[in-house]
Each structure stands twice: as C-alpha cells, then as structure tokens.
Motif scaffolding. Structure first.
Motif, PDB file in Angstrom:
ATOM      1  N   GLY A 133     -39.640   2.767  -7.019  1.00 54.86           N
ATOM      2  CA  GLY A 133     -38.943   3.058  -5.772  1.00 54.86           C
ATOM      3  C   GLY A 133     -38.011   1.952  -5.328  1.00 54.86           C
ATOM      4  N   SER A 134     -38.031   1.670  -4.031  1.00 62.02           N
ATOM      5  CA  SER A 134     -37.130   0.671  -3.460  1.00 62.02           C
ATOM      6  C   SER A 134     -37.384  -0.712  -4.040  1.00 62.02           C
ATOM      7  N   ALA A 135     -38.653  -1.027  -4.382  1.00 61.10           N
ATOM      8  CA  ALA A 135     -38.963  -2.334  -4.949  1.00 61.10           C
ATOM      9  C   ALA A 135     -38.284  -2.509  -6.303  1.00 61.10           C
ATOM     10  N   GLY A 136     -38.271  -1.460  -7.109  1.00 57.56           N
ATOM     11  CA  GLY A 136     -37.625  -1.540  -8.412  1.00 57.56           C
ATOM     12  C   GLY A 136     -36.134  -1.783  -8.294  1.00 57.56           C
ATOM     13  N   LEU A 137     -35.479  -1.077  -7.377  1.00 59.47           N
ATOM     14  CA  LEU A 137     -34.041  -1.258  -7.189  1.00 59.47           C
ATOM     15  C   LEU A 137     -33.725  -2.650  -6.660  1.00 59.47           C
ATOM     16  N   ALA A 138     -34.527  -3.133  -5.708  1.00 60.25           N
ATOM     17  CA  ALA A 138     -34.305  -4.475  -5.169  1.00 60.25           C
ATOM     18  C   ALA A 138     -34.470  -5.530  -6.260  1.00 60.25           C
ATOM     19  N   CYS A 139     -35.483  -5.355  -7.113  1.00 57.56           N
ATOM     20  CA  CYS A 139     -35.690  -6.304  -8.220  1.00 57.56           C
ATOM     21  C   CYS A 139     -34.519  -6.268  -9.188  1.00 57.56           C
ATOM     22  N   TRP A 140     -34.009  -5.082  -9.475  1.00 56.65           N
ATOM     23  CA  TRP A 140     -32.860  -4.962 -10.378  1.00 56.65           C
ATOM     24  C   TRP A 140     -31.650  -5.688  -9.799  1.00 56.65           C
ATOM     25  N   LEU A 141     -31.405  -5.497  -8.509  1.00 55.01           N
ATOM     26  CA  LEU A 141     -30.274  -6.168  -7.864  1.00 55.01           C
ATOM     27  C   LEU A 141     -30.442  -7.690  -7.870  1.00 55.01           C
ATOM     28  N   ALA A 142     -31.701  -8.151  -7.872  1.00 48.88           N
ATOM     29  CA  ALA A 142     -31.968  -9.592  -7.861  1.00 48.88           C
ATOM     30  C   ALA A 142     -31.953 -10.195  -9.261  1.00 48.88           C
ATOM     31  N   GLY A 143     -31.643  -9.393 -10.269  1.00 54.07           N
ATOM     32  CA  GLY A 143     -31.523  -9.933 -11.613  1.00 54.07           C
ATOM     33  C   GLY A 143     -32.809  -9.988 -12.407  1.00 54.07           C
ATOM     34  N   VAL A 144     -33.882  -9.375 -11.895  1.00 54.57           N
ATOM     35  CA  VAL A 144     -35.138  -9.358 -12.643  1.00 54.57           C
ATOM     36  C   VAL A 144     -34.897  -8.730 -14.023  1.00 54.57           C
TER      37      VAL A 144
END
Length: 287
Positions: A133-144
């Motif tokens: 969900g939102s955690a996955g997208l936020a992590c992707w945006l943060a370069g994880v």
C-alpha cells in the motif's frame, strides 16, 4: 431508507458494548493490548506514508526522500514509551559509500533504524514490501532497493547494479543479513549477499547491533510494553583487497563480532532479559 427505532437501539447498544469492552480488554488482557498496539503501529505507519507520498513525489524517486520518512517516523518511539540509546555513531565513515549490516528482530527494528540512519542510506528490502500500500510507494520514492529473493538471478543482477550505485552516486545501503525476522533472541546464520556487495564495490562494512527486545516485546507471548533498546554502531570492517573467496570468512567474522556485542548489550540492563538462560538463546547460538 430510515432505520426503525429498534435498529437505532441496537446500534447504541453495540456502541456502548464496544465502549466498555475495548477498555476492559486493554487493561485486563495483555494479549489484546499486544494486538491493539501492533495494529496501531502498522496502521499509523501506513497513514504517515500517505502524508509523505505527496512531499516525496516532488523529487520523484530519490534517496534524499529518506530524510522525510525518517523525520516523520522518529516520534513513534515516544508513543510506545521506548527509549532508544545510540552508541558508536562516530564510527560511520564521514564521506564514502559503505554497507550497513544489522540484526533483524521484528518490524520494531524500524525505530532503531530511523534513530541512527546515516545520510544517503537506503535499506535493501524484499520485493513484497513494494506492494504494501502507501508504505510501499513511500519506500519506492525514498529509493529503497527491492529484491526478489525467490529469483536468485534477479537478486544477483540487482546487487551488481547496487554496487555501481554505491560508487557513482555516493549511496549507502542497509542490509539485514539474516534475511528474515528472528524472534528467538539470537542471530540466524548470515546470508552472504551484503558481503559480496561490499567486496564487489570494495567499500567498508559497518555492523550495527540492536539489543534484544525481550524485556518489552515478545511476539510468542503476545507482550508489548515500554522499555529500552540500545543501538551500537561498531567500527567499520574494510574490504579493500578482498575477493569473493574471502566472503565466507568475512561474513562469519562480522557475525561473530555482532553476536558478541548483542550478548553484551542485551544483558547489561539496557535491553536484555532472562532469555539467555532459555534454550535457543544467544548463549546457544551456533557460529
């Protein structure tokens, strides 16, 4: 469609029942308290991710967005009464790429990670997180960096790309070499991907040890109270001149040093418990 009077009465009774039952469970059932706390922990992170996404999206996918996530997550330890004490932060190399390796106990590791996370450092995570969900997208945006551990060929390819990124973009990566969460108060055998990565890029390894959560958190016992965790940053381990043949000995040496420190900081009154006396505790971990 209007509700008939009896329906309103039923809804009121259900509301009053919940109003009575939930506080009763909270104060009388440690297991219920555990589930409530974990549900709020995960739900709160998902909510914070929703707030972070539009802010991070301004830059697009960028490791600098990790600063935004860190800033938004730092307060969670106060909500749960967990004190995080960091020692050895001066061991981080000041101006070069490196690979951080850390023990992995539960999702609460996020609290210790955010407390000590160095600049331009992103975790390597399992690909399943990308769909959270939102955690996955936020992590992707943060370069994880996401890796499909079930497809070895893809994982090796990603690691090779990461090695180049470390050197060309001055990025640090955070890896949990145990590969999965370990709730047994010890350390699982280390997978060697992080060490191959460091050797391939010829960058140092910085071990980080988080003390046991056993005095305030235990999944098996459904227990989650307040407490203290110590995070210890160990001196960097150089890899210059090492080859892939040296990786097994390197991984074993780093694990041994981390396990020694884990035992020390988990029994000095700063995050340990009696689990060392139990079968499968740190004292019985096999090197």
């Amino acid at each position: 469609m209007e509700l008939w009077p009896g329906a309103w009465t039923l809804l009121l009774l259900l509301f009053l029942l919940l109003l009575f039952v939930l506080p009763t469970l909270w104060f009388c059932s440690p297991s219920a308290k555990y589930f409530f706390k974990m549900a709020f922990y995960n739900g709160w992170i998902l909510f914070l991710a929703v707030l972070a996404i539009p802010v991070c999206a301004v830059r697009g996918r960028n490791v600098e967005n990790m600063k935004i996530l860190r800033l938004m997550l730092l307060h969670i330890k106060y909500l749960y009464g967990i004190r995080v004490e960091v020692r050895g932060a001066h061991h981080f190399p000041p101006s070069q790429p490196y690979v951080v390796v850390s023990n992995h106990q539960s999702s609460l590791d996020l609290l210790g990670m955010m407390e000590v996370l160095p600049g331009r450092c992103v975790p390597i995570a399992k690909r399943e997180l990308l769909w959270a969900g939102s955690a996955g997208l936020a992590c992707w945006l943060a370069g994880v960096i996401f890796i499909d551990r079930k497809r070895t060929g893809d994982a090796i390819s990603v690691m090779s790309e990461v090695a180049q990124t470390l050197l060309t973009q001055d990025v640090r990566v955070w890896v949990f070499p145990e590969g999965t969460r370990n709730h047994n108060g010890s350390m699982l055998p280390f997978k060697r991907g992080a060490f191959h990565l460091a050797v391939q890029a010829q960058v140092p390894i910085v071990p980080i040890v988080m003390s046991s959560y056993q005095d305030f958190y235990c999944k098996k016992e459904r227990r989650f109270t307040s407490g203290q965790c110590q995070v210890r940053v160990l001196p960097p381990v150089p890899t210059e001149g090492l080859t892939p043949d040296d990786v097994p000995a390197l991984a074993d040496r780093v694990r041994h040093s981390m396990l020694t420190v884990f035992r020390e900081i988990s029994t000095d009154g700063r995050g340990g418990g009696d689990y060392l006396k139990k079968p499968g505790g740190v004292g019985e971990a096999r090197l």
